[in-house]
Design a protein around this motif. Structure first.
Motif, PDB file in Angstrom:
ATOM      1  N   ARG A  92       0.856  -1.188   0.000  1.00 54.81           N
ATOM      2  CA  ARG A  92       0.000   0.000   0.000  1.00 54.81           C
ATOM      3  C   ARG A  92       0.889   1.233   0.000  1.00 54.81           C
ATOM      4  N   THR A 122      -4.512   7.122  -0.854  1.00 53.28           N
ATOM      5  CA  THR A 122      -3.790   5.863  -0.754  1.00 53.28           C
ATOM      6  C   THR A 122      -4.259   4.923  -1.855  1.00 53.28           C
ATOM      7  N   ASP A 124      -3.573   0.581  -3.365  1.00 53.92           N
ATOM      8  CA  ASP A 124      -2.945  -0.730  -3.219  1.00 53.92           C
ATOM      9  C   ASP A 124      -1.955  -0.954  -4.335  1.00 53.92           C
TER      10      ASP A 124
END
Length: 163
Positions: A92, A122, A124
């Protein structure tokens, strides 16, 4: 009976708001027209292009109007690994976009407003290379859209205070 009570409450709220002098931000004279006459000058690169596109959309840029203002953007980007696996590989990331802008009056060629916005998103990081690149580009696009929205709100507030 509850329906009649809710209609009465809505009518009472409408009367109360009308009496307090509340004026929507974009209801102020000249705010919408001034926003649509801002010409955005963004730096080269993907993030700059995304910021310019999102700002043109957010400000409803009218290319038929002579711009009253020119916005010069400076963009900085950082990427921080956040989710670290046991084998020391990040799963992440946090993407931080900082956009500093200078609004220049095209009439007097003077600085009218200076501002800075910061957006953190954010995403992945997948094991597949293409999926990881697509996730990073999506984060970049989301951050640019949010930064444009924040800049639009700052400019609209500033323009409403001028009138």
């Amino acid at each position: 009976m509850a329906r009649i009570a809710s209609i009465g409450a809505l009518a009472l709220a409408a009367v109360a708001l009308a009496g307090c002098g509340f004026t929507p931000l974009y209801g102020r004279p000249g705010v919408g027209a001034a926003l649509s006459s801002v010409q955005v000058s963004a730096p080269t690169g993907r993030a700059g292009q995304l910021m310019r596109e999102h700002l043109d959309d957010a400000l409803s840029r009218d290319s038929n109007l002579k711009p009253q203002y020119r916005m010069d953007l400076q963009i900085s980007e950082q990427r921080y690994p956040r989710g670290i696996r046991v084998d020391n590989v990040a799963t992440r990331y946090e993407y931080v976009l900082t956009a500093a802008y200078t609004l220049v009056s095209t009439v007097s060629n003077t600085t009218a407003k200076v501002g800075r916005v910061r957006v953190e998103v954010t995403y992945d990081s997948a094991d597949q290379p293409y999926a990881s690149v697509a996730a990073q580009q999506d984060a970049q696009d989301r951050a640019a859209g949010e930064a444009a929205r924040k800049i639009e709100l700052e400019l609209a507030t500033w323009l409403a205070g001028k009138s």
